[in-house]
Design an enzyme around this catalytic site. Structure first.
Site, PDB file in Angstrom:
ATOM      1  N   TRP A 101       0.847  -1.178   0.000  1.00 51.61           N
ATOM      2  CA  TRP A 101       0.000   0.000   0.000  1.00 51.61           C
ATOM      3  C   TRP A 101       0.887   1.234   0.000  1.00 51.61           C
ATOM      4  CZ3 TRP A 101       1.475  -2.065   4.542  1.00 51.61           C
ATOM      5  CH2 TRP A 101       1.613  -1.251   5.666  1.00 51.61           C
ATOM      6  N   ASP A 120       5.104  -5.375   3.299  1.00 51.96           N
ATOM      7  CA  ASP A 120       5.221  -6.298   4.418  1.00 51.96           C
ATOM      8  C   ASP A 120       6.293  -7.343   4.128  1.00 51.96           C
ATOM      9  OD1 ASP A 120       3.291  -5.013   5.842  1.00 51.96           O
ATOM     10  OD2 ASP A 120       1.690  -6.433   5.361  1.00 51.96           O
TER      11      ASP A 120
END
Lengths: 174, 366
Positions: A101, A120
């Site tokens: 994101w 991540d």
């Protein structure tokens, strides 16, 4: 990602103060206008409406192991800098998620806005160090490209969340 | 040493001769009351407490990826979307809808799902449809879809693609609503087999950039209630094929806005149905504070559209739950990870519940 949304929800006073200061200096609409198109996936990076950072990257100040570091303005998760990685590398053995994101953060050193990719690192147990949750320009999960309340270990061998890095994609342009 | 050992054995034998030896057993859980809740940890188990006593009633062992639990009290079952890897954080992935018995809290059935379930705690990532037969599970890969499971026959029914729309908010006639990124709602209905039979889109009623609605809707007797980052409240109802969205009213007065108040928190809103009361966590942190813990809970008469009470929190709150009984108890998760239980009528603290699991998240009733 926000694996510990509630466990993280606990901004310390320093972070909250810093966030509010940044928020006061920044116009939400201005940032959203600059954010432009939907930004998902490393494979789309060449298409991003940004000018690439110069080879040296932006001049920076601050502690990358602290949640109030300027790049973390929309990060929700555990800081990889506290887990054996760096601000741009996953810790040993963790797999970077190719999908991320995107946030827009203001660098106080050069007074410019930058697009930040929050990737991540996955496939290992949760690191559980340096929890950080900030929500500048974060949107709900029905707008996933700009939402940090999502486990972003997509396209990896395992969805198990380890920590998050914050990569400067480039200067945000209108 | 050997002599003292014999002495101890002799004492123990003497004691055993005087009492009936105890045997080990396993407790069962009573039928949940309105004051009971589950505290869902961010990485797995859900702790069950009675907020009227503070006593723990049992624990559900859930996968670390489980977003929420759906309850079907009449059938004595709980449903959880779960995701597991064969070797802890790695290995072969299996996604399941697990059926738990509400008395033993043990799994009594499994239905394998597409390996797509959305993780992290959102109440509306799972929903039992009004036929009381189909459970819908939200998927994200990050492409959005919904898996339907027939929990009577214990079999997977279908997967429905829902691009651009998220969450599952149940409506009549085997239907559910979703919130979409273009500022609209989507209604999907399924047939008796769990296959899609209808899809309708509403008008666009909010701006994702100017004032998005939270992804935390609450159910009302008529439909659903949505709240925006800036405190606008929309009532949503479904009438046949029509999705009706009310004109909004505001949680915030002009003075509130001047003082930078806005709703926020992980689970910032709760609703008491029979008294038609809304409970909202608010903070005065200004812009981008939609995830910030609330320093107060504001109480609203929903039909009158006005605030009737304020509760100041010693520990800023992240999650809310209100019991649905006539003397409601309001539970707030503090930023110190304890539960604070307040009597709604007097707005006084009646108890604190501590050690509610590591990283407590969603609060759910039964």
């Amino acid at each position: 990602m926000n694996i510990t949304e509630r466990m993280l929800g606990w901004l310390d006073d320093t972070v909250a103060h810093s966030s509010r200061n940044l928020a006061r200096r920044s116009s939400r609409r201005r940032f959203l206008g600059r954010l432009g198109a939907v930004l998902v996936g490393a494979s789309t990076l060449p298409l991003l409406p940004v000018s690439r950072a110069n080879a040296e990257g932006p001049k920076e100040l601050g502690d990358p192991q602290s949640c109030d570091y300027w790049r973390y303005c929309a990060l929700g998760g555990t800081l990889c800098t506290c887990c054996g990685g760096s601000v741009t590398t996953c810790p040993p053995g963790a797999e970077p998620s190719p999908i991320s994101w995107i946030g827009t953060c203001h660098n106080p050193v050069d007074d410019k806005d930058y697009l930040i990719s929050y990737n991540d690192c996955c496939g290992k147990a949760t690191c559980n160090r340096c929890f950080c949750h900030r929500s500048e320009r974060d949107l709900p999960v029905y707008s996933p490209a700009k939402a940090n309340d999502i486990l972003w270990c997509f396209g990896t061998e395992s969805r198990s969340y380890h920590c998050t890095v914050a990569i400067v994609l480039g200067e945000a342009t209108t | 040493m050997r002599r003292s050992g014999w002495l101890l054995l002799l004492v123990a034998s003497t004691s055993m001769a005087n009492i009936e030896p105890e045997t080990i057993g396993t407790s069962t859980m009573a039928k949940p009351a309105s004051t009971w809740l589950m505290v869902h940890g961010a990485l797995g188990p859900a702790y069950v407490f009675d907020t009227a006593t503070g006593d723990m009633q049992g624990l559900l062992s859930l996968s670390r990826f489980t977003p929420a639990v759906e309850t079907r009290v009449d059938a004595g079952e709980l449903y959880a979307a779960e995701s597991f890897y064969s070797r802890g954080p790695r290995g072969e992935r299996t996604d399941l809808l697990t059926i738990y018995d509400m008395t033993t809290l043990a799994p009594v059935g499994e239905v394998e799902l597409p390996q797509k379930i959305a993780a992290l705690g959102f109440l509306q990532y799972i929903e039992l449809l009004d036929d009381q037969r189909h459970v819908a599970v939200y998927n994200m890969t990050p492409a959005a879809s919904v898996s339907l499971v027939d929990v009577e026959d214990r079999e997977f029914a279908s997967e429905i693609s829902t691009p651009g729309c998220a969450l599952i908010m149940g409506t009549a006639n085997r239907g559910f609503l979703q919130i979409c990124g273009d500022g609209s709602l989507q209604l999907i209905r399924v047939d008796a087999n769990g296959d899609e039979s209808q899809r309708v889109r509403s008008r666009k009623f909010f701006s994702i950039e100017d004032d998005p609605v939270f992804d935390k809707p609450v159910q009302t007797p008529e439909g659903w209630l949505l709240t925006s980052y800036q405190g606008q409240v929309f009532d949503v109802t479904v009438d046949g094929d029509d999705i009706n969205i009310s004109e909004p009213w505001s949680l915030l007065t002009d003075d509130d806005k001047t003082d930078s108040w806005s709703p926020g928190g992980g689970q910032f809103i709760a609703y008491h149905e029979s008294q038609d009361l809304l409970f909202v966590l608010v903070n005065a942190d200004g812009e981008f504070s939609h995830d910030s813990a609330g320093s107060e809970v504001w109480i609203f008469d929903r039909s009158a559209e006005r605030r009737i009470g304020r509760l100041s929190l010693e520990h800023p709150g992240t999650n809310l739950f209100v019991s649905q009984n006539d003397a409601p108890l309001l539970t707030v998760t503090g930023d110190d990870m304890q539960l604070y239980v307040f009597d709604v009528e007097t707005l006084t603290l009646v108890r604190t519940i501590s050690e509610v699991g590591w990283a407590p998240g969603l609060l759910q009733g039964f």
